[in-house]
Design an enzyme around this catalytic site. Structure first.
Site, PDB file in Angstrom:
ATOM      1  N   GLU A 182     -12.967 -32.465  75.308  1.00 44.50           N
ATOM      2  CA  GLU A 182     -11.845 -31.595  74.992  1.00 44.50           C
ATOM      3  C   GLU A 182     -12.302 -30.315  74.292  1.00 44.50           C
ATOM      4  O   GLU A 182     -13.293 -30.313  73.556  1.00 44.50           O
ATOM      5  CB  GLU A 182     -10.875 -32.307  74.044  1.00 44.50           C
ATOM      6  CG  GLU A 182     -10.186 -33.498  74.632  1.00 44.50           C
ATOM      7  CD  GLU A 182      -9.273 -34.182  73.625  1.00 44.50           C
ATOM      8  OE1 GLU A 182      -8.635 -35.171  73.998  1.00 44.50           O
ATOM      9  OE2 GLU A 182      -9.207 -33.725  72.460  1.00 44.50           O
ATOM     10  N   CYS A 213     -12.295 -24.128  69.628  1.00 43.66           N
ATOM     11  CA  CYS A 213     -12.843 -25.324  68.984  1.00 43.66           C
ATOM     12  C   CYS A 213     -13.454 -26.191  70.075  1.00 43.66           C
ATOM     13  O   CYS A 213     -12.763 -26.569  71.031  1.00 43.66           O
ATOM     14  CB  CYS A 213     -11.736 -26.076  68.248  1.00 43.66           C
ATOM     15  SG  CYS A 213     -12.324 -27.555  67.370  1.00 43.66           S
ATOM     16  N   CYS A 231     -17.453 -40.339  69.755  1.00 40.22           N
ATOM     17  CA  CYS A 231     -17.990 -40.216  68.395  1.00 40.22           C
ATOM     18  C   CYS A 231     -18.250 -41.612  67.845  1.00 40.22           C
ATOM     19  O   CYS A 231     -17.493 -42.544  68.138  1.00 40.22           O
ATOM     20  CB  CYS A 231     -17.000 -39.465  67.503  1.00 40.22           C
ATOM     21  SG  CYS A 231     -17.592 -39.180  65.818  1.00 40.22           S
ATOM     22  N   CYS A 284     -13.927 -42.791  61.955  1.00 39.17           N
ATOM     23  CA  CYS A 284     -12.854 -42.425  61.032  1.00 39.17           C
ATOM     24  C   CYS A 284     -11.528 -43.022  61.502  1.00 39.17           C
ATOM     25  O   CYS A 284     -11.180 -42.920  62.687  1.00 39.17           O
ATOM     26  CB  CYS A 284     -12.747 -40.908  60.910  1.00 39.17           C
ATOM     27  SG  CYS A 284     -14.254 -40.133  60.266  1.00 39.17           S
ATOM     28  N   CYS A 333      -8.687 -40.804  63.451  1.00 42.82           N
ATOM     29  CA  CYS A 333      -9.135 -39.899  64.513  1.00 42.82           C
ATOM     30  C   CYS A 333      -9.169 -40.604  65.862  1.00 42.82           C
ATOM     31  O   CYS A 333      -9.665 -41.734  65.975  1.00 42.82           O
ATOM     32  CB  CYS A 333     -10.519 -39.353  64.169  1.00 42.82           C
ATOM     33  SG  CYS A 333     -11.196 -38.225  65.394  1.00 42.82           S
ATOM     34  N   GLY A 345     -16.774 -35.574  68.342  1.00 42.75           N
ATOM     35  CA  GLY A 345     -18.156 -35.785  67.936  1.00 42.75           C
ATOM     36  C   GLY A 345     -18.472 -35.300  66.535  1.00 42.75           C
ATOM     37  O   GLY A 345     -17.716 -34.552  65.921  1.00 42.75           O
ATOM     38  N   SER A 404     -18.626 -28.360  61.547  1.00 48.16           N
ATOM     39  CA  SER A 404     -18.044 -29.423  60.732  1.00 48.16           C
ATOM     40  C   SER A 404     -18.996 -30.620  60.639  1.00 48.16           C
ATOM     41  O   SER A 404     -19.747 -30.901  61.575  1.00 48.16           O
ATOM     42  CB  SER A 404     -16.719 -29.874  61.357  1.00 48.16           C
ATOM     43  OG  SER A 404     -16.209 -31.011  60.696  1.00 48.16           O
ATOM     44  N   HIS A 431     -11.627 -35.450  53.045  1.00 52.68           N
ATOM     45  CA  HIS A 431     -10.462 -36.301  53.261  1.00 52.68           C
ATOM     46  C   HIS A 431     -10.170 -37.314  52.145  1.00 52.68           C
ATOM     47  O   HIS A 431      -9.305 -38.173  52.308  1.00 52.68           O
ATOM     48  CB  HIS A 431     -10.557 -37.048  54.596  1.00 52.68           C
ATOM     49  CG  HIS A 431     -10.848 -36.170  55.766  1.00 52.68           C
ATOM     50  ND1 HIS A 431     -10.140 -35.007  56.024  1.00 52.68           N
ATOM     51  CD2 HIS A 431     -11.791 -36.249  56.761  1.00 52.68           C
ATOM     52  CE1 HIS A 431     -10.621 -34.429  57.113  1.00 52.68           C
ATOM     53  NE2 HIS A 431     -11.623 -35.148  57.565  1.00 52.68           N
ATOM     54  N   ASN A 445      -2.520 -34.833  62.258  1.00 46.75           N
ATOM     55  CA  ASN A 445      -1.991 -35.063  63.601  1.00 46.75           C
ATOM     56  C   ASN A 445      -2.024 -36.568  63.847  1.00 46.75           C
ATOM     57  O   ASN A 445      -3.099 -37.165  63.969  1.00 46.75           O
ATOM     58  CB  ASN A 445      -2.852 -34.342  64.652  1.00 46.75           C
ATOM     59  CG  ASN A 445      -2.483 -32.878  64.786  1.00 46.75           C
ATOM     60  OD1 ASN A 445      -1.316 -32.538  64.910  1.00 46.75           O
ATOM     61  ND2 ASN A 445      -3.474 -32.015  64.748  1.00 46.75           N
ATOM     62  N   CYS A 482      -7.626 -34.384  67.840  1.00 50.53           N
ATOM     63  CA  CYS A 482      -8.855 -34.473  68.611  1.00 50.53           C
ATOM     64  C   CYS A 482      -8.989 -35.830  69.290  1.00 50.53           C
ATOM     65  O   CYS A 482      -8.874 -36.873  68.655  1.00 50.53           O
ATOM     66  CB  CYS A 482     -10.048 -34.223  67.672  1.00 50.53           C
ATOM     67  SG  CYS A 482     -11.578 -34.069  68.553  1.00 50.53           S
TER      68      CYS A 482
END
Length: 355
Positions: free
Chosen positions: A94, A107, A114, A118, A121, A161, A193, A218, A292, A335
């Site tokens: 994406e 982005c 990944c 998390c 996510c 990722g 990031s 976070h 999100n 994401c």
């Protein structure tokens, strides 16, 4: 030279070597670089100032990596578009295009999937499939610029990722992206990031790049961080802050902390006070992110009033803080969501999928 024979992952020196290997003069390497990175062509046939024999030899031995658009979602306001791109091996990734007054930002993803795990996510739901090459990362920027017909001025490596888990390809990508004979995006307009891989953060600071490092924090402490981010079991929050201090001292570049606001988990005023104390004495910016929500996850977005209170508390302690402007919340902006929809239709080919 890239082990996969991908010219889009090659710098000028490597392309000059390619020309020499094929019996051509060194200046042909500069021409190759201009075609691959300056004009961003997708086939050897487009390289019209190269001889037919040279192009044939290139086609027999090398490739120009690219991505193919599978799906695109555009926000109601038209200022955000989310792309699902297919790679040559069938994997999908994406990318997001965002239009601002100051320019267009993209982005991009750095991996297929990944492995960081998390809990809020969507990118981690299927684990890590593989790293992206420098050329595949560049191709996301090139293709969006081609598709929109507008120049990209800012690039954020914050899609699918963990970028520092793909360190060598990331570093090559940054240098190619900022090469003036290529697309020429200033390193000051590149943000990378990380969820806090401190060894790689220290490696990166020794490169003396002028990029912005964004740390996905976070949480204000280890206990909360371990609830939501498995990587916290290896890297303590104090280790991360120490690495951030060293990064700033070495590069002079301000650190950004990304802080997703998760209802009832990390959004209380006491969490804001603790975060403010953590950041004391560090040149940093705190970016509060309205979460999100991902349906496969149990994390909920904080109430808008709680996010505002959190911001006010941080400001009370003199911290530099903003609430991220929401863009694309109506187009599966979290994401990994668009890719997850695609993977749920496993019986279909990329060109047959309707999202």
């Amino acid at each position: 030279m890239d082990k996969n024979g991908d010219l889009r992952s090659c710098n000028l020196e490597e392309l000059t070597e390619v020309a020499a290997e094929l019996g051509e003069k060194p200046f042909r390497g500069r021409q190759l670089f201009e075609w691959v990175h300056g004009k961003q062509v997708r086939s050897f046939d487009e390289m019209t100032n190269l001889s037919l024999s040279f192009r044939q030899k290139l086609a027999e031995n090398f490739q120009v990596s690219g991505v193919r658009e599978v799906a695109k979602q555009v926000s109601a306001g038209g200022d955000t578009a989310k792309y699902l791109f297919a790679l040559p091996d069938g994997h999908v990734i994406e990318s997001v295009w965002m239009k601002y007054r100051h320019g267009n930002s993209v982005c991009i993803s750095s991996q297929v999937g990944c492995r960081m795990g998390c809990t809020f996510c969507a990118s981690t739901l299927t684990g890590l499939e593989r790293n992206l090459t420098a050329g595949e990362m560049l191709s996301q920027v090139y293709e969006i610029q081609r598709e929109t017909g507008e120049r990209v001025s800012h690039v954020i490596v914050m899609g699918m990722g963990e970028p520092l888990d793909n360190y060598d390809n990331l570093l090559k990508f940054i240098r190619l992206l900022s090469e003036q004979k290529g697309i020429g995006i200033s390193q000051r307009n590149i943000t990378v990031s990380t969820c806090g891989l401190t060894e790689q953060m220290r490696r990166l600071m020794e490169e003396h790049l002028q990029i912005t490092l964004a740390v996905s924090l976070h949480a204000p402490n280890d206990a909360i961080r371990r609830e939501t981010m498995p990587v916290a079991n290896k890297y303590s929050i104090e280790e991360i802050f120490q690495a951030c201090r060293e990064y700033f001292e070495t590069t002079g570049r301000r650190i950004t902390f990304e802080y997703s606001m998760i209802r009832g988990i990390n959004d209380r005023e006491e969490h804001a006070r603790e975060l403010a104390e953590r950041c004391k004495g560090l040149n940093c910016h705190i970016n509060l992110i309205p979460l999100n929500e991902v349906k496969e996850r149990n994390c909920l977005r904080s109430e808008a009033s709680d996010i505002e209170k959190f911001k006010i508390m941080l400001e009370k302690y003199g911290r530099n803080v903003t609430i991220r402007r929401e863009m694309g919340s109506d187009i599966d902006a979290a994401c990994g969501q668009l890719r997850k929809q695609f993977l749920n239709q496993t019986d279909k080919k990329p060109e047959e999928v309707k999202l």
